[in-house]
Scaffold this motif. Sequence first.
Motif, mmCIF file in Angstrom:
data_model
loop_
_atom_site.group_PDB
_atom_site.id
_atom_site.type_symbol
_atom_site.label_atom_id
_atom_site.label_comp_id
_atom_site.label_asym_id
_atom_site.label_seq_id
_atom_site.Cartn_x
_atom_site.Cartn_y
_atom_site.Cartn_z
ATOM 1 N N MET A 112 -7.855 -0.429 -4.941
ATOM 2 C CA MET A 112 -7.221 0.864 -5.242
ATOM 3 C C MET A 112 -5.707 0.812 -5.077
ATOM 4 S SD MET A 112 -7.973 2.836 -1.633
ATOM 5 C CE MET A 112 -6.344 3.601 -1.528
ATOM 6 N N VAL A 113 -5.058 1.747 -5.735
ATOM 7 C CA VAL A 113 -3.633 1.957 -5.502
ATOM 8 C C VAL A 113 -3.486 2.738 -4.202
ATOM 9 C CG1 VAL A 113 -1.689 3.337 -6.320
ATOM 10 C CG2 VAL A 113 -2.915 1.868 -7.906
ATOM 11 N N GLY A 114 -2.594 2.283 -3.331
ATOM 12 C CA GLY A 114 -2.400 2.935 -2.048
ATOM 13 C C GLY A 114 -1.680 4.257 -2.188
ATOM 14 N N GLY A 143 1.198 0.285 -4.333
ATOM 15 C CA GLY A 143 0.726 -0.948 -4.952
ATOM 16 C C GLY A 143 -0.789 -1.010 -4.856
ATOM 17 N N VAL A 144 -1.364 -2.041 -5.506
ATOM 18 C CA VAL A 144 -2.827 -2.167 -5.506
ATOM 19 C C VAL A 144 -3.273 -3.002 -4.310
ATOM 20 C CG1 VAL A 144 -4.830 -2.948 -6.813
ATOM 21 C CG2 VAL A 144 -2.848 -2.008 -8.015
ATOM 22 N N ILE A 145 -4.221 -2.459 -3.539
ATOM 23 C CA ILE A 145 -4.749 -3.169 -2.365
ATOM 24 C C ILE A 145 -6.279 -3.104 -2.390
ATOM 25 C CG2 ILE A 145 -2.713 -2.725 -0.917
ATOM 26 C CD1 ILE A 145 -5.756 -0.662 -0.216
ATOM 27 N N VAL A 146 -6.885 -3.880 -1.480
ATOM 28 C CA VAL A 146 -8.331 -3.773 -1.292
ATOM 29 C C VAL A 146 -8.569 -3.121 0.068
ATOM 30 C CG1 VAL A 146 -10.529 -5.014 -1.236
ATOM 31 C CG2 VAL A 146 -8.617 -5.939 -2.550
ATOM 32 N N ALA A 147 -9.178 -1.967 0.114
ATOM 33 C CA ALA A 147 -9.494 -1.318 1.383
ATOM 34 C C ALA A 147 -10.405 -2.249 2.174
ATOM 35 C CB ALA A 147 -10.172 0.018 1.143
ATOM 36 N N ASN A 192 0.833 -1.215 0.000
ATOM 37 C CA ASN A 192 0.000 0.000 0.000
ATOM 38 C C ASN A 192 0.864 1.260 0.000
ATOM 39 O OD1 ASN A 192 -2.633 1.368 0.397
ATOM 40 N ND2 ASN A 192 -1.769 1.908 2.378
ATOM 41 N N GLY A 204 -13.568 -2.788 0.071
ATOM 42 C CA GLY A 204 -13.276 -2.131 -1.196
ATOM 43 C C GLY A 204 -13.181 -0.644 -0.940
ATOM 44 N N PRO A 205 -12.793 0.185 -1.865
ATOM 45 C CA PRO A 205 -12.530 -0.187 -3.246
ATOM 46 C C PRO A 205 -11.190 -0.900 -3.415
ATOM 47 C CG PRO A 205 -12.009 2.125 -2.907
ATOM 48 C CD PRO A 205 -12.574 1.605 -1.609
#
Lengths: 298, 223
Positions: B14-16, A109-113, A105, B11-12
């Motif tokens: 997303m890029v951090g 990088g790409v994460i899922v909240a 994060n 979700g979403p």
Amino acid sequence: MNFFSGKQLLDLCKEHELEIWQVMLNRELEASGRTEKEIFADIEHSLEVMFHSIDQGLATYDRSLGGLLTGQSKKLYEELGEEKFYLPDRTLKVVAYAMAVMECNARMGVIVAAPTAGSSGILPAVLKDAKETMNLDTQKLIEAFLTAGAVGLIVMQNASVSGAQGGCQAEIGTSTAMSAAALVHLKGGNARQCLDAASFAYKNIMGLVCDPIAGLVELPCAKRNGLGVLNAMLCADLALLDVRSVVPFDEVVDAMNNVGNTMPVAMRETALGGLAATPTAKGIEHELFSNTELNKGR
Amino acid sequence: MSNNSLFDVIGPIMVGPSSSHTAGAAKLGRLARQLVHGDIVEVRFTLYDSFARTYRGHGTGKALLGGVMGYDLDSEELKHAETIATFRGLKFSFEEGHKDGIHPNSVDIHLTEDNGKKTSLSGSSIGGGNVVITSINGIETRLQTNLPAIVTHHRDRVGILAEITKFLAEKKLNIAGMNLYRSAVGKDAYMVVEIDQAFDDAISQELRDLIDDIMDVFVIENR
């Protein structure tokens, strides 16, 4: 089928003889007008992104954007098996997973909240571990995802899950509560036990402030995701032992929300209080932001 | 919050590192881009308060710039937005602004197209990746939307809304919400019509051709 509180959720489970994930799925089917197949496909995709974010975090020692995270999760992961730690390797591995997501994060990088970016490490970490150690199939992981989602939904309807409004207890607290409930389900616990575990999660860190250094989602966020893993596993184990939450889940959520509302603004993601206000943190903040391209007026 | 989906809770994607400073910023950039038809050759960002103070540590600048180039909030390209912009020959700059009483996560985005046309959008990232557009080309708005929408730039006059809504009805598009903003009576106005169904971009050209006094029509995808 809809619910706005833990009590309503448990009543629905009882009345229709369903598990939490099934009630949550029915709610989602009705609210979205989509098919079960579509919803499951989206959950599977979210799970893939979650697990990928762990791999990404563990892959390198690259520094984060703010420079405060320097591959601690990879270091921990690689030094497992050397019998140098107090906690068992298996547990520490899950901590490493959670911290890895936070490093992914913080490197953009790409994460899922889950439910926020700053608390996005805990749920992926416990699910990956459960998948590996209990040899779970996708269906089980989807059930766990829905169970976690049901808990998070109730909290979002009755309280804030943002650190800026409710402190860290609202972010890490909620992701931990969601994860604990998911873990209880995966070991065959019932709906009430899932919510008991979620209650324990908040009780254990009630009042925790949101005080990130320089306002960045780096420190202490990464370690608190690690702590969240331990807390979630402990809470799940206690609930599976059938220890009951004396204060019901809904009241615990209200208490957490009240604590958040009465928390001074300095303790809510403003970088004005707590750790963020220490001389060291202020020094880091100054170093990071006094020399940006922006202020140079490029 | 009663209509929250499961994927709003988890979700979403997303890029951090931050839903408000990164994901919301990318969204604002994308929204600005969607108010432009031609190629963007220059973009100037004015960042306020928290956006300005922590923009590097949160990748806010990269996210804004990536959004302006059309990248989604879960696109890996956001991280490399500056390099990509330079490669494409898109000029960009960031500066800090000051305004009293402004939301801490706010930005003005000024775009210039290859034909010299300028477009501006101001907005704030209000948490959880949600954004509000506070002005379009200097006209004050208060727009928060998660649905696909049609934005019309037209001259304020009697009956124009009826003509637009009639057109949408004929296309069998259901209006979920409508917001109208104008600079003054009989002058420039913007209307944002949120639509439930997906629709073809071609209708923007059709609208422009059919109805008098419509200067421009934009389509907001809002993925």
